[in-house]
Write an enzyme that holds these catalytic residues in place. Structure first.
Site, mmCIF file in Angstrom:
data_model
loop_
_atom_site.group_PDB
_atom_site.id
_atom_site.type_symbol
_atom_site.label_atom_id
_atom_site.label_comp_id
_atom_site.label_asym_id
_atom_site.label_seq_id
_atom_site.Cartn_x
_atom_site.Cartn_y
_atom_site.Cartn_z
ATOM 1 N N LYS A 1 27.683 58.102 32.744
ATOM 2 C CA LYS A 1 28.184 59.473 32.651
ATOM 3 C C LYS A 1 27.033 60.474 32.701
ATOM 4 C CE LYS A 1 29.293 61.388 28.761
ATOM 5 N NZ LYS A 1 29.942 61.724 27.465
ATOM 6 N N ASP B 1 33.988 62.430 31.142
ATOM 7 C CA ASP B 1 33.954 62.519 29.684
ATOM 8 C C ASP B 1 35.398 62.529 29.187
ATOM 9 O OD1 ASP B 1 34.920 65.032 30.281
ATOM 10 O OD2 ASP B 1 33.445 66.112 29.071
#
Length: 226
Positions: free
Chosen positions: A121, A139
């Protein structure tokens, strides 16, 4: 509404509403953004923006981090979530940047993920924000909103599944922007517990809203409400 139509409506709407969306983390260089994103895990951008100015001032380069130690750096980070681990991550990150990348932030997801504290991420955030690469960081907001409005299947179980689906169906030139569109919509409108459907301007292509209207029409009480 067909998936293709939903993606088209999504891009057209946010392309006009937020043509140049930006992260709410404050930074000036790729190195500063990397620090901020590593610190932001399970912490608010507002809190990170409060602590990073001092870090940026006193540790302006990877070399400064590499030559520091836990006792010196920890006080700067102690007010964020998981400060012990994040302090260790930043120290290790500075050392690896110096030893393996000549003090420069690498520009590929694969190289970034070699750094301590940097997962997929974070690497996707850095490459999409700094270099506008077609990478999608997923997220909690992106995961929730993309499923709720109908861009990805509801049975998508992992961030990687959601990422792959979005990358496959979004035009490549919009992927780095779509990351921000989904985050900001989730942060301020499509809230986790109580989405603000009454003030939302994408209900015309939102799967969640469609289902709520159907429930009302049929007199069905949505699951979890009474």
């Amino acid at each position: 509404m067909l998936k293709k139509e939903r993606f088209k409506a999504f891009v057209e709407h946010f392309g006009k509403k937020m043509p140049v969306p930006e992260t709410e983390l404050q930074y000036e260089t790729p190195f500063q953004l990397l620090i901020a994103v590593v610190l932001s895990a399970q912490c608010t951008d507002k809190r990170i923006n409060m602590v990073t100015p001092a870090i940026f001032r006193d540790f302006p380069t990877p070399g400064h981090l590499a030559s520091s130690n836990f006792e010196e750096l920890f006080p700067y980070i102690k007010s964020v979530s998981y400060p012990n681990n994040k302090t260790k991550h930043l120290l290790g990150m500075g050392k690896m940047l110096v030893e393996s990348f000549e003090g420069e932030v690498p520009s590929t997801v694969e190289d970034l993920m070699k750094l301590p504290g940097v997962g997929r991420k974070t690497a996707n955030v850095i490459t999409s924000v700094v270099w506008k690469q077609p990478n999608m960081a997923v997220d909690t907001h992106v995961f929730r909103v993309s499923k709720r409005i109908g861009l990805v299947p509801l049975n998508s179980k992992t961030p990687l599944e959601v990422e792959m689906h979005l990358v496959r169906h979004l035009p490549a030139e919009h992927i780095h922007r779509a990351h921000h569109w989904l985050i900001l919509h989730g942060r301020y409108t499509c809230l986790a517990r109580k989405p603000k459907c009454e003030s939302c301007d994408i209900t015309h292509f939102c799967r969640y809203f469609e289902k709520q209207q159907l429930h009302k029409t049929k007199g069905i009480i949505p699951e979890g409400k009474s």
